[in-house]
Design a protein around this motif. Structure first.
Motif, PDB file in Angstrom:
ATOM      1  N   MET A 111      53.568  88.195  14.925  1.00 11.21           N
ATOM      2  CA  MET A 111      54.285  87.116  14.248  1.00 11.21           C
ATOM      3  C   MET A 111      53.734  86.882  12.851  1.00 11.21           C
ATOM      4  O   MET A 111      54.496  86.746  11.887  1.00 11.21           O
ATOM      5  N   VAL A 147      54.731  89.809  10.506  1.00 10.10           N
ATOM      6  CA  VAL A 147      56.148  89.787  10.128  1.00 10.10           C
ATOM      7  C   VAL A 147      56.398  88.679   9.107  1.00 10.10           C
ATOM      8  O   VAL A 147      57.060  88.892   8.085  1.00 10.10           O
ATOM      9  N   ILE A 148      55.836  87.491   9.365  1.00  8.98           N
ATOM     10  CA  ILE A 148      56.037  86.383   8.432  1.00  8.98           C
ATOM     11  C   ILE A 148      55.444  86.735   7.065  1.00  8.98           C
ATOM     12  O   ILE A 148      56.062  86.500   6.024  1.00  8.98           O
ATOM     13  N   ILE A 178      54.938  89.759   5.734  1.00  9.07           N
ATOM     14  CA  ILE A 178      55.767  90.762   5.046  1.00  9.07           C
ATOM     15  C   ILE A 178      57.031  90.107   4.518  1.00  9.07           C
ATOM     16  O   ILE A 178      57.436  90.322   3.378  1.00  9.07           O
ATOM     17  N   TYR A 179      57.637  89.256   5.353  1.00  7.60           N
ATOM     18  CA  TYR A 179      58.860  88.591   4.929  1.00  7.60           C
ATOM     19  C   TYR A 179      58.620  87.748   3.677  1.00  7.60           C
ATOM     20  O   TYR A 179      59.354  87.842   2.702  1.00  7.60           O
ATOM     21  N   PHE A 188      60.288  89.934   0.976  1.00  6.23           N
ATOM     22  CA  PHE A 188      61.720  89.671   1.112  1.00  6.23           C
ATOM     23  C   PHE A 188      62.132  88.325   0.539  1.00  6.23           C
ATOM     24  O   PHE A 188      63.147  88.220  -0.128  1.00  6.23           O
ATOM     25  N   ALA A 210      58.753  77.553   3.221  1.00 11.65           N
ATOM     26  CA  ALA A 210      58.041  78.098   4.382  1.00 11.65           C
ATOM     27  C   ALA A 210      56.561  77.723   4.367  1.00 11.65           C
ATOM     28  O   ALA A 210      55.973  77.463   5.408  1.00 11.65           O
ATOM     29  N   ILE A 244      55.769  74.478   6.009  1.00 12.64           N
ATOM     30  CA  ILE A 244      55.954  74.567   7.468  1.00 12.64           C
ATOM     31  C   ILE A 244      54.716  75.178   8.103  1.00 12.64           C
ATOM     32  O   ILE A 244      54.163  74.677   9.071  1.00 12.64           O
ATOM     33  N   LEU A 245      54.262  76.289   7.504  1.00 15.51           N
ATOM     34  CA  LEU A 245      53.092  76.966   8.057  1.00 15.51           C
ATOM     35  C   LEU A 245      51.871  76.064   7.978  1.00 15.51           C
ATOM     36  O   LEU A 245      51.061  75.995   8.909  1.00 15.51           O
ATOM     37  N   ILE A 304      50.182  80.793  18.620  1.00 13.76           N
ATOM     38  CA  ILE A 304      51.022  80.043  17.676  1.00 13.76           C
ATOM     39  C   ILE A 304      50.136  79.320  16.668  1.00 13.76           C
ATOM     40  O   ILE A 304      50.422  79.271  15.467  1.00 13.76           O
ATOM     41  N   LEU A 338      62.378  97.457   3.248  1.00 12.69           N
ATOM     42  CA  LEU A 338      61.585  97.566   4.466  1.00 12.69           C
ATOM     43  C   LEU A 338      60.703  98.804   4.410  1.00 12.69           C
ATOM     44  O   LEU A 338      59.518  98.760   4.770  1.00 12.69           O
ATOM     45  N   ASP A 344      66.993  96.351   6.431  1.00 13.42           N
ATOM     46  CA  ASP A 344      66.422  95.288   5.600  1.00 13.42           C
ATOM     47  C   ASP A 344      66.877  93.923   6.089  1.00 13.42           C
ATOM     48  O   ASP A 344      66.073  93.015   6.269  1.00 13.42           O
ATOM     49  N   PHE A 378      65.317  92.982   9.359  1.00 15.95           N
ATOM     50  CA  PHE A 378      63.920  92.564   9.247  1.00 15.95           C
ATOM     51  C   PHE A 378      63.830  91.171   8.647  1.00 15.95           C
ATOM     52  O   PHE A 378      63.038  90.344   9.096  1.00 15.95           O
ATOM     53  N   GLY A 382      62.006  87.933  10.199  1.00 18.15           N
ATOM     54  CA  GLY A 382      61.059  87.060   9.506  1.00 18.15           C
ATOM     55  C   GLY A 382      61.471  85.610   9.617  1.00 18.15           C
ATOM     56  O   GLY A 382      60.648  84.738   9.923  1.00 18.15           O
ATOM     57  N   CYS A 399      60.807  84.332  13.105  1.00 15.11           N
ATOM     58  CA  CYS A 399      59.394  84.015  13.331  1.00 15.11           C
ATOM     59  C   CYS A 399      59.031  82.682  12.695  1.00 15.11           C
ATOM     60  O   CYS A 399      58.341  81.859  13.303  1.00 15.11           O
ATOM     61  N   LEU A 400      59.502  82.459  11.459  1.00 13.89           N
ATOM     62  CA  LEU A 400      59.263  81.166  10.822  1.00 13.89           C
ATOM     63  C   LEU A 400      59.923  80.055  11.623  1.00 13.89           C
ATOM     64  O   LEU A 400      59.369  78.975  11.794  1.00 13.89           O
ATOM     65  N   ILE A 431      56.859  72.828  16.122  1.00 11.80           N
ATOM     66  CA  ILE A 431      56.596  71.495  15.577  1.00 11.80           C
ATOM     67  C   ILE A 431      57.654  70.519  16.071  1.00 11.80           C
ATOM     68  O   ILE A 431      57.362  69.427  16.554  1.00 11.80           O
TER      69      ILE A 431
END
Lengths: 325, 310
Positions: free
Chosen positions: A119, A122-123, A125-126, A130, A139, A142-143, A187, A220, B20, B23, B27, B30-31, B38
């Motif tokens: 997880m 992926v986050i 890389i995103y 991206f 984001a 949030i994290l 998590i 990707l 792409d 993926f 992402g 996952c977020l 939460i």
């Protein structure tokens, strides 16, 4: 500057003295300067003392853990500590096999990492390859909020929300299990792994990506075949620092994994970890100086050594990727 | 090898674009899971705890009967512990940060201090609890008091405050220092009147994040042995205590106490589901405190980044 003043010709000094005797203001100002220098020195000393508190903390931690552990190892042999397969320090028939607690720690950490590494990566890389600026601005908080949730609340989450859901999938799952504690712990570690990994990937120079795009790679393909390998030591560092987090996590396990020592490699069982054992002992009322009291320091020392190894490894890897570019 | 015709090339590009998109979706999922956690947590706590979230809950002591139990001693305890933590961690952390950025020469001692701070930040919190148990509780004889807990948490968040201070100071351009020193200010005067004020928002952000972490910490406080049934408040300064004596200004620091996370732990680990409701309500209150503090810090940093132009 000071050296320059000392090497001034004598005549100059004589002239200065002459002026000083004539006008008191200069000598007053000079004497004030002396006080100024003293104050400066005192303040510098105080600030240094504040910085030294952190070193004292480390010294204190090592001193407390080692000195109590020495008392402990006078009663329990190191060989028993490392090889015994039972952990019953508070029973009459006391056994001190730390491997029992280590098994719980390893299993719960493995479950946590199985969630956090995919997880988090992926986050990362995103976000790094991206997402546009707007998504990133959204984001990150949030994290951060996820990472800021108190672990006791995560413990509540694991025991009272995640465990009942898991029991619907695996009816044989007991009320306390390493699985649900580990999942929630994963998590909890995601933001940590994601932000460190993202830092590492953003440190990869743009020219590498541009080269890949120019050859016709998709985003990707570039991310997986160019950016990730280039940032590999940084990613590895984030995983290793994640492991150290998982090993040191306490409350989620104390609440949701049960606290009975159990030598097992099965995440579906309840078990104690090094950290939850310390909590369990601290919950009781152990007299200062008893063997039970010393046990938690021996357990704490083991914990500190394990996390220290991971931290040093992780920091070494981080420094490595910083040097690369 | 055969050359690809246009159609094959288009198919290849389409496949790449699809991957792409997939993926990117992964992402976002996952977020989304993070956001969902939460959301689920807050929703669960609000729904379960709503019946207990009233003024009485804040004004009642813990009780053996779930319906009458409240968090008075817990939130007062958390507040007082935070007071001690802030009083210790802020001056120490800022001073240490100032020293390392403005005074320290590049030598072995400085390097040791820096490596040490990095490592301390990664020491598990329960180990700080063991340190406190050995040093504050027994060696210094502070006992299981607000003082012990506050100092323990102060040591725990010290690396956070130091790192935030250093980052804030590092962002101040050298010309500020040069200007100050050019008109005859000493190093300390430069720090006192220029560096610290300009670094203040950054330091404040770090302090708030540190405090948010400290208020949710459970393990070190359990380790010093503070899990007890507390149905009284620490003596307020200058009031009359039970034994007739007047409480001193700082008597409260030596008082036994409980804090929010410990109260939640206590209620969560009871088998009686009635206490689950209390745990949910108290958990919501704690989450609200922590998320508010983090939110303020994030907002502060956002404003900071926008406003400062040197």
């Amino acid at each position: 500057m000071r050296a320059g003043a000392a090497s001034q010709p004598e005549g100059n000094i004589a002239m200065n003295t002459a002026i000083m005797t004539e006008t008191h203001t200069i000598s007053d100002r000079l004497s004030k300067n002396v006080m100024r220098n003293v104050t400066e020195r005192i303040i510098e000393g105080l600030l240094f003392a504040a910085a030294a508190v952190s070193v004292l903390t480390t010294v204190g931690i090592v001193y407390v853990l080692v000195s109590e552990s020495i008392h402990f190892f006078q009663n329990v042999s190191i060989v028993d500590f490392l090889t015994d397969t039972q952990w019953t320090p508070l029973f009459d028939d006391a056994h001190f096999g730390i491997s029992v607690l280590i098994s719980g720690t390893v299993v719960s950490s493995a479950v946590a990492l199985a969630v956090a590494i995919p997880m988090g990566t992926v986050i990362a890389i995103y976000l790094s390859e991206f997402a546009n600026g707007k998504v990133r601005e959204l984001a990150k908080p949030i994290l951060e909020m996820l990472g800021g949730i108190p672990t006791i609340v995560f413990g509540y989450f694991a025991l009272l929300i995640v465990t009942p859901i898991l029991q619907k999938i695996f009816p044989e799952l007991p009320g306390f299990s390493l699985l649900s504690a580990g999942l929630v712990m994963g998590i909890m570690i995601v933001p940590y792994v994601a932000s460190l990994s993202e830092d590492a990937m953003r440190a990869v120079p743009m020219s590498l990506r541009e080269g890949a795009y120019a050859m016709g790679s998709t985003r990707l393909y570039t991310a997986i075949h160019v950016v990730v390998p280039a940032a590999f030591s940084g990613l590895a560092a984030s995983y290793i620092l994640g492991i150290s987090r998982a090993v040191g996590e306490t409350m989620i396990l104390a609440v949701a994994a049960g606290m009975q020592p159990n030598l097992t490699w099965n995440p579906m069982e309840p078990a104690a970890t090094i950290t939850s054992f310390i909590v369990q002992v601290a919950l009781g009322d152990l007299p200062h100086g008893s063997i039970g009291y010393q046990t938690i320091f021996a357990a704490g020392l083991t914990l500190l050594l394990i996390t220290l190894v991971f931290n040093i490894l992780g920091q070494w890897l981080r420094r490595k990727y910083r040097e690369n570019y | 090898m055969q050359a690809m015709d246009t159609q094959q090339t288009r198919a290849l590009i389409a496949r790449g674009k699809l991957k792409d998109t997939l993926f990117a979706a992964l992402g976002i999922i996952c977020l989304g899971i993070g956001l969902l956690v939460i959301f689920a947590l807050v929703a669960d706590m609000v729904i379960k705890g709503s019946e207990r979230l009233n003024l009485d809950f804040f004004m009642n002591f813990a009780s053996r009967r779930a319906a009458q139990a409240g968090i008075l001693s817990a939130w007062v305890g958390s507040l007082l512990v935070m007071l001690v933590t802030a009083a210790a961690a802020v001056p120490l952390g800022v001073a240490a940060g100032l020293y390392l950025e403005e005074y320290a020469r590049r030598n072995l001692i400085t390097e040791i201090i820096e490596i040490n701070i990095t490592n301390l930040a990664a020491v598990p919190s329960i180990v700080y609890g063991l340190l406190a148990l050995g040093i504050f509780v027994y060696t210094f004889g502070f006992g299981q008091s607000i003082l012990s807990a506050g100092l323990t948490l102060a040591l725990l968040i010290l690396p956070i405050v130091i790192v935030a201070t250093r980052e804030a100071i590092r962002a101040i351009p050298a010309m500020i220092r040069e200007g100050s020193m050019a008109v005859g200010a000493t190093r300390w005067q430069t720090c006192r009147y220029h560096i610290v004020p300009y670094a203040m928002p950054g330091i404040l952000t770090g302090v708030i994040i540190g405090m948010a972490r400290a208020i949710g910490e459970t393990a070190p406080i359990i380790t010093i042995g503070a899990l007890t049934f507390i149905a009284f408040l620490p003596p307020a300064p200058l009031t009359t205590m039970n034994d007739g004596a007047t409480a001193g200004l700082f008597d409260w620091v030596m008082s036994p106490f409980t804090v929010m996370p410990i109260q939640i732990f206590n209620w969560t680990s009871r088998p009686d589901p009635a206490f689950e409701v209390n745990a949910a309500a108290a958990g919501f209150v704690l989450m609200a405190m922590v998320l508010t503090m983090n939110g303020v810090a994030i907002w502060l940093r956002y404003r900071l980044r926008k406003n400062i132009k040197w």
